[in-house]
Motif scaffolding. Structure first.
Motif, PDB file in Angstrom:
ATOM      1  N   ASN A  93       0.785  -1.282  -0.174  1.00 20.69           N
ATOM      2  CA  ASN A  93       0.010   0.014   0.086  1.00 20.69           C
ATOM      3  C   ASN A  93       0.983   1.305  -0.049  1.00 20.69           C
ATOM      4  N   PHE A  94       1.939   1.073  -0.516  1.00 19.02           N
ATOM      5  CA  PHE A  94       2.812   2.354  -0.476  1.00 19.02           C
ATOM      6  C   PHE A  94       3.659   2.304  -1.913  1.00 19.02           C
ATOM      7  N   ILE A  95       4.468   3.561  -2.375  1.00 18.59           N
ATOM      8  CA  ILE A  95       5.283   3.610  -3.339  1.00 18.59           C
ATOM      9  C   ILE A  95       6.431   4.200  -2.914  1.00 18.59           C
ATOM     10  N   LEU A  96       7.529   3.543  -3.640  1.00 23.43           N
ATOM     11  CA  LEU A  96       8.942   4.272  -3.198  1.00 23.43           C
ATOM     12  C   LEU A  96       9.453   4.760  -4.473  1.00 23.43           C
ATOM     13  N   PHE A  97      10.134   6.121  -4.213  1.00 17.57           N
ATOM     14  CA  PHE A  97      10.697   6.694  -5.390  1.00 17.57           C
ATOM     15  C   PHE A  97      11.942   7.395  -5.046  1.00 17.57           C
ATOM     16  N   ARG A  98      12.793   7.513  -5.912  1.00 17.67           N
ATOM     17  CA  ARG A  98      14.071   8.272  -5.517  1.00 17.67           C
ATOM     18  C   ARG A  98      13.923   9.806  -6.554  1.00 17.67           C
ATOM     19  N   HIS A  99      14.648  10.706  -5.819  1.00 18.91           N
ATOM     20  CA  HIS A  99      14.863  11.923  -6.548  1.00 18.91           C
ATOM     21  C   HIS A  99      16.127  12.676  -5.928  1.00 18.91           C
ATOM     22  N   PRO A 100      16.895  13.245  -6.847  1.00 21.61           N
ATOM     23  CA  PRO A 100      18.204  13.802  -6.457  1.00 21.61           C
ATOM     24  C   PRO A 100      17.823  14.837  -5.653  1.00 21.61           C
ATOM     25  N   GLN A 101      16.656  15.600  -5.596  1.00 15.40           N
ATOM     26  CA  GLN A 101      16.534  16.561  -4.432  1.00 15.40           C
ATOM     27  C   GLN A 101      15.796  16.271  -3.406  1.00 15.40           C
ATOM     28  N   LYS A 102      15.718  15.164  -3.007  1.00 14.84           N
ATOM     29  CA  LYS A 102      15.032  14.367  -1.776  1.00 14.84           C
ATOM     30  C   LYS A 102      14.933  15.198  -0.553  1.00 14.84           C
ATOM     31  N   PRO A 103      16.069  15.848  -0.197  1.00 14.71           N
ATOM     32  CA  PRO A 103      15.992  16.657   1.016  1.00 14.71           C
ATOM     33  C   PRO A 103      15.077  17.942   0.978  1.00 14.71           C
ATOM     34  N   ALA A 104      15.127  18.705   0.018  1.00 17.35           N
ATOM     35  CA  ALA A 104      14.389  19.902  -0.422  1.00 17.35           C
ATOM     36  C   ALA A 104      12.715  19.530  -0.373  1.00 17.35           C
ATOM     37  N   LEU A 105      12.841  18.139  -1.256  1.00 17.82           N
ATOM     38  CA  LEU A 105      11.280  17.868  -1.355  1.00 17.82           C
ATOM     39  C   LEU A 105      10.651  17.390   0.061  1.00 17.82           C
ATOM     40  N   MET A 106      11.329  16.785   0.651  1.00 19.06           N
ATOM     41  CA  MET A 106      10.881  16.079   2.145  1.00 19.06           C
ATOM     42  C   MET A 106      10.568  17.490   2.963  1.00 19.06           C
ATOM     43  N   ASP A 107      11.609  18.366   2.911  1.00 17.63           N
ATOM     44  CA  ASP A 107      11.117  19.607   3.906  1.00 17.63           C
ATOM     45  C   ASP A 107       9.989  20.369   3.309  1.00 17.63           C
ATOM     46  N   PHE A 108       9.871  20.555   2.130  1.00 18.32           N
ATOM     47  CA  PHE A 108       8.615  21.099   1.438  1.00 18.32           C
ATOM     48  C   PHE A 108       7.411  20.566   1.734  1.00 18.32           C
ATOM     49  N   LEU A 109       7.467  19.266   1.953  1.00 16.23           N
ATOM     50  CA  LEU A 109       6.149  18.286   2.231  1.00 16.23           C
ATOM     51  C   LEU A 109       5.968  18.526   3.606  1.00 16.23           C
ATOM     52  N   VAL A 110       6.815  18.325   4.342  1.00 14.29           N
ATOM     53  CA  VAL A 110       6.504  18.556   5.795  1.00 14.29           C
ATOM     54  C   VAL A 110       6.108  19.866   6.278  1.00 14.29           C
ATOM     55  N   LYS A 111       6.593  21.181   5.495  1.00 12.94           N
ATOM     56  CA  LYS A 111       6.382  22.469   6.010  1.00 12.94           C
ATOM     57  C   LYS A 111       4.834  22.587   5.263  1.00 12.94           C
ATOM     58  N   ASN A 112       4.485  21.836   4.580  1.00 15.30           N
ATOM     59  CA  ASN A 112       2.900  22.046   4.031  1.00 15.30           C
ATOM     60  C   ASN A 112       2.078  20.962   4.710  1.00 15.30           C
ATOM     61  N   SER A 113       2.484  20.261   5.717  1.00 14.14           N
ATOM     62  CA  SER A 113       1.815  19.508   6.638  1.00 14.14           C
ATOM     63  C   SER A 113       1.524  18.073   5.699  1.00 14.14           C
ATOM     64  N   VAL A 114       2.190  17.556   4.958  1.00 13.44           N
ATOM     65  CA  VAL A 114       2.352  16.376   4.357  1.00 13.44           C
ATOM     66  C   VAL A 114       3.187  15.425   4.543  1.00 13.44           C
ATOM     67  N   LEU A 115       3.049  14.565   5.642  1.00 17.80           N
ATOM     68  CA  LEU A 115       4.183  13.559   6.115  1.00 17.80           C
ATOM     69  C   LEU A 115       4.431  12.079   5.097  1.00 17.80           C
ATOM     70  N   ILE A 116       5.623  12.311   4.545  1.00 16.57           N
ATOM     71  CA  ILE A 116       5.810  10.975   4.036  1.00 16.57           C
ATOM     72  C   ILE A 116       7.109  10.322   4.693  1.00 16.57           C
ATOM     73  N   ARG A 117       7.806   9.296   4.306  1.00 20.37           N
ATOM     74  CA  ARG A 117       8.767   8.681   5.203  1.00 20.37           C
ATOM     75  C   ARG A 117      10.054   8.670   4.436  1.00 20.37           C
ATOM     76  N   ASP A 118      11.103   9.227   4.665  1.00 21.68           N
ATOM     77  CA  ASP A 118      12.524   9.088   4.358  1.00 21.68           C
ATOM     78  C   ASP A 118      12.957   7.772   4.624  1.00 21.68           C
TER      79      ASP A 118
END
Ligand SMILES: *Cc1c(COP(=O)(O)O)cnc(C)c1O
Length: 365
Positions: free
Chosen positions: A301-326
């Motif tokens: 029930n999940f999808i795993l993906f890779r992105h070179p801008q992982k840290p910035a993307l994760m920060d952006f999502l957390v700041k906008n109250s959407v929590l995913i898992r690093d």
């Protein structure tokens, strides 16, 4: 640390850090204002009834009201089944029952679920590590080399966090290779999303096969803490020596029984179908984002993906109250993030935010 505590704490616990569960990372978070797509929970909160009439009594150690319907659902005999406080307790009970502290070891195949290693460490049991191959299949020659050196082999299928399932031929080889030396524990926490790949029907063929199940994922009951160990009855009988006298609270048994009723099973199946559809929609849209690489497979029930801008993307999502898992700290998973499928509305919110992120980065018009 207080001197006395420092003197008394078990040697093997001194350097140990507690498991960073998805909950602990965002502890105190507000599930109303935040979108939780980080712990592979179900987005559905289903209704149950509680009957308080017998709460003054200790509960059954292994309530028949749960064992009987789950055995039927899984296609095993009631004496091949143990119910516990989540699959996590099943992991710990297996280690405590079959590994002597300071002497025996388990084998794990990362990237995989973190609790096998944590439980072994807290029990002062050794951990042998054979990473999965690049395609996340089992490295059979390397695993087989541990014959007589490990008591338990943990194999997660579908695997968290790669979403890949282990092929039947591979697992059969492991079961046969370790037939006289180790129990092979197949963690099927996500099996409802890949139902045809279950090993539950193979218990009669493989005396060393153990299967872990849970109500936390497809059954939408992570808060209940109810899981199952499926194994031949001699394995179950041995675990019964170790398990607490009252491991399944009465309210848990009542709710689990309702979740396993024909109505509950139908609801679970419908919710799994809903999430499977969402998974295909989200996957399709993710694959169109710039620089994004889908990793592994989609058997859970999940999808795993890779992105070179992982840290910035994760920060952006957390700041906008959407929590995913690093997941980027795991072996072979640099720059990887894992998204749990939510409701259509939650998934659309996540995707819209990701599009906004790439527009801000100048990578999307
Ligand atoms: C979530 C999960 C578990 C834990 O299940 P609980 O029943 O909630 O303890 C076990 N194994 C895997 C692979 C999981 O992802």
């Amino acid at each position: 640390m207080n001197n006395l505590v420092g003197k008394l704490i078990c040697e093997n616990l001194k350097a140990l850090k507690p498991y960073e569960s998805a909950r602990r990372i965002f502890a105190g978070g507000d599930s109303e204002s935040e979108t939780w797509l980080n712990a592979n929970e179900s987005p559905f909160a289903n209704d149950f009834n509680i009957e308080t009439a017998h709460f003054n009594r200790y509960p059954d150690c292994q309530p028949q009201s749960v064992l009987v319907p789950y055995a039927k659902y899984a296609g095993v005999q009631a004496n091949q089944l143990l119910v516990s406080r989540g699959a996590d307790e099943g992991i710990e009970l297996l280690i405590r029952t079959f590994c002597t502290p300071g002497k025996d070891s388990i084998l794990i195949c990362p990237p995989t679920y973190g609790m096998y290693a944590i439980s072994a460490e807290t029990c002062n049991v050794g951990i042998e590590i054979v990473p999965l191959n690049a395609d996340f299949s089992l490295d059979l020659p390397a695993i087989n080399a541990y014959q007589n050196k490990v008591n338990l082999v943990f194999i997660c299928s579908p695997n968290n966090p790669t979403g890949t399932s282990i092929g039947k031929a591979q697992l059969k080889q492991v079961l046969e290779h370790f037939a006289d030396t180790a129990l092979v524990v197949v963690d099927e926490a996500y099996i409802e999303f890949d139902a045809s790949n279950t090993w539950a029907t193979e218990l009669a063929t493989y005396p060393n096969l153990v299967i872990l199940r849970t109500l936390s994922k497809a059954f939408a009951l992570a808060g209940l803490r109810c899981g199952f160990t499926l194994a031949n009855s001699d394995v179950i009988q041995s675990i019964m020596k170790v398990i607490a006298p009252y491991p399944v609270p009465e309210p848990v048994a009542q709710i689990a029984a309702q979740a396993l009723s024909p109505k509950g099973l139908k609801q679970m199946t419908e919710q799994v179908e809903y999430l499977q559809k969402q998974k295909q929609l989200v996957k399709q849209q993710l694959s169109q984002l710039p620089g994004l690489e889908l990793v592994g497979d989609d058997n859970a029930n999940f999808i795993l993906f890779r992105h070179p801008q992982k840290p910035a993307l994760m920060d952006f999502l957390v700041k906008n109250s959407v929590l995913i898992r690093d997941q980027s700290k795991q072996i072979s998973l640099d720059n990887c993030l894992r998204i749990t499928l939510g409701t259509q509305q939650q998934n659309e919110k996540l995707l819209a935010l990701m599009v906004r992120f790439f527009i801000q980065q100048g990578e999307l018009a």
